[in-house]
Design an enzyme around this catalytic site. Structure first.
Site, short mmCIF file in Angstrom:
data_model
loop_
_atom_site.label_atom_id
_atom_site.label_comp_id
_atom_site.label_asym_id
_atom_site.label_seq_id
_atom_site.Cartn_x
_atom_site.Cartn_y
_atom_site.Cartn_z
CB ALA A 19 -7.67 -0.25 -16.14
N GLY A 66 -11.87 -2.49 -14.58
CA GLY A 66 -11.37 -3.58 -15.46
C GLY A 66 -11.48 -4.97 -14.98
CD GLU A 118 -14.60 -2.59 -18.03
OE1 GLU A 118 -13.58 -2.22 -17.30
OE2 GLU A 118 -15.44 -1.92 -18.73
CD GLU A 152 -14.60 1.81 -14.44
OE1 GLU A 152 -15.69 1.49 -13.88
OE2 GLU A 152 -14.15 0.68 -14.99
N1 COA Z 1 -4.22 1.03 -10.56
C1 COA Z 1 -2.94 1.38 -10.14
N2 COA Z 1 -2.73 0.75 -8.65
C2 COA Z 1 -3.92 0.23 -8.11
C3 COA Z 1 -4.98 0.17 -8.38
C4 COA Z 1 -5.26 0.42 -9.72
N3 COA Z 1 -6.51 0.26 -10.14
N4 COA Z 1 -5.76 -0.45 -7.38
C5 COA Z 1 -4.97 -0.54 -6.33
N5 COA Z 1 -3.53 0.12 -6.70
C6 COA Z 1 -2.26 0.12 -5.99
C7 COA Z 1 -2.46 1.17 -5.02
O1 COA Z 1 -2.09 2.38 -5.62
C8 COA Z 1 -1.31 0.67 -3.85
O2 COA Z 1 -0.13 0.72 -4.27
P1 COA Z 1 0.83 1.32 -3.44
O3 COA Z 1 1.21 0.44 -2.41
O4 COA Z 1 2.31 1.56 -4.42
O5 COA Z 1 0.55 2.65 -2.79
C9 COA Z 1 -1.81 -0.83 -3.95
O6 COA Z 1 -2.60 -1.15 -5.15
C10 COA Z 1 -2.63 -1.23 -2.67
O7 COA Z 1 -3.87 -0.38 -2.85
P2 COA Z 1 -4.49 0.53 -1.48
O8 COA Z 1 -5.26 1.43 -2.13
O9 COA Z 1 -3.48 0.78 -0.84
O10 COA Z 1 -5.43 -0.65 -0.82
P3 COA Z 1 -6.72 -0.58 0.02
O11 COA Z 1 -7.03 -1.88 0.56
O12 COA Z 1 -6.40 0.78 0.86
O13 COA Z 1 -7.86 -0.07 -1.03
C11 COA Z 1 -9.18 -0.51 -2.99
C12 COA Z 1 -8.28 -1.05 -2.15
C13 COA Z 1 -9.49 -1.58 -4.09
C14 COA Z 1 -10.51 0.09 -2.61
C15 COA Z 1 -8.33 0.66 -3.72
O14 COA Z 1 -7.07 0.29 -4.00
C16 COA Z 1 -8.89 1.46 -4.97
O15 COA Z 1 -9.96 1.99 -4.82
N6 COA Z 1 -8.42 1.00 -6.05
C17 COA Z 1 -8.66 1.57 -7.48
C18 COA Z 1 -10.04 1.08 -7.88
C19 COA Z 1 -10.52 1.71 -9.00
O16 COA Z 1 -10.95 2.77 -9.18
N7 COA Z 1 -10.54 0.81 -10.19
C20 COA Z 1 -10.87 1.22 -11.62
C21 COA Z 1 -9.58 1.75 -12.27
S1 COA Z 1 -10.22 2.34 -13.86
#
Ligand code: COA
Length: 267
Positions: free
Chosen positions: A67, A112, A115, A135
């Site tokens: 999400a 999400g 999910e 989460e």
């Molecule tokens: N919501 C909003 N933005 C998100 C996102 C999310 N769930 N997941 C990734 N992004 C965004 C990052 O903020 C980043 O944006 P920016 O370039 O403007 O800073 C962009 O997507 C790229 O992500 P980044 O974190 O730089 O990539 P990474 O390769 O270093 O890491 C993940 C990849 C997937 C491990 C990491 O993005 C992450 O942990 N995301 C959240 C996962 C999460 O907690 N999901 C559950 C949400 S309820």
């Protein structure tokens, strides 16, 4: 007609492909994106020209990384409940879709995203896919059915572990645990999904819809799935598909089913 801003849709070989298209945000699901996915699935289900649906993410890094955290980080409890209920409604509609829906998981499927994949009927993952419900790291729990569907797919003990540790599962672990049906290379991912829909579409659309309703009945509180099966089995005998399927067998030919004759049994 809804105009889509966050998804792409295309039709090829009677398959509707919905691509979540926010690659710079790893295809994170904001409310609008969920609404668009729901609308596209509903249209695909109603369209006789469509045999099945593939849901995937744009780019090669993420299916959906969760999400959209930036959207909900200031929400209060009431807003959060509304967000969750909306997600549930859309994801339930995917699960109940009477045409096959396959998640083509091309990278991260977190929160999400996991999910969304679990609400689809089948899941095919590319070798780089990673699944998880992280989460709890954010001080929240899954809100789009994750606590329920993960148990259904991999069992309570393993689900509890992934939900509590926030660990990610790679594609091979997802295959072994039953979370995904197949693992392919990134290049073969969509063609594997197309192959599966190709096989399913040779079968009776009415019977496929009956399968979805019966399987769904198993997981619906207060509904006796065995009774649902008896009712659905009976209904088949009134259908053109049943006459065509059995006649074709006796005439030693392949059946020809029509989606035109499919009348939805949805309430
Ligand atoms: N919501 C909003 N933005 C998100 C996102 C999310 N769930 N997941 C990734 N992004 C965004 C990052 O903020 C980043 O944006 P920016 O370039 O403007 O800073 C962009 O997507 C790229 O992500 P980044 O974190 O730089 O990539 P990474 O390769 O270093 O890491 C993940 C990849 C997937 C491990 C990491 O993005 C992450 O942990 N995301 C959240 C996962 C999460 O907690 N999901 C559950 C949400 S309820």
């Amino acid at each position: 007609m809804m105009t889509y801003h966050n998804i792409l849709i295309s039709v090829h070989n009677e398959i509707l492909t919905i691509t979540v298209n926010r690659a710079d945000k790893l295809n994170a699901l904001n409310k609008k994106t969920i609404e668009e996915i729901g609308d596209a699935v509903k249209n695909g289900e109603a369209d006789n020209a469509i045999a099945g649906i593939i849901i995937t993410g744009s780019g090669s890094k993420a299916f959906v990384a969760g999400a959209d955290i930036t959207e909900f980080n200031n929400y209060n409890d009431k807003e959060a409940k509304t967000l969750s209920a909306h997600g549930h409604k859309v994801f339930n509609s995917i699960e109940k879709c009477e045409k096959p829906v396959i998640a083509a998981v091309n990278g991260f499927a977190l929160g999400g995203g996991c999910e969304l994949a679990m609400s689809c009927h089948l899941r095919v993952a590319s070798e780089n896919a990673k699944f998880g419900q992280p989460e709890v790291k954010l001080g929240v729990i899954p809100g789009y059915g994750g606590t329920q569907r993960l148990i259904q797919l991999i069992g309570k003990g393993k689900a509890m572990e992934y939900l509590m540790t926030a660990d990610m599962m790679d594609a091979q672990q997802a295959l072994q645990s039953g979370l995904v049906n197949y693992v392919t290379t990134q290049d073969q991912l969509i063609s594997k999904c197309e192959e599966l829909i190709g096989k399913i579409k040779r079968n009776s659309p009415k019977a496929i819809a009956g399968i979805v309703r019966c399987v769904d009945a198993y997981f619906t509180d207060g509904v006796d799935g065995f009774k649902a099966e008896i009712d659905e089995f009976g209904k088949c005998f009134n259908s053109e598909d049943f006459r065509e399927g059995t006649t074709a067998f006796l005439e030693k030919r392949s059946p020809v089913f029509s989606r035109e004759s499919k009348v939805s049994q949805k309430q």
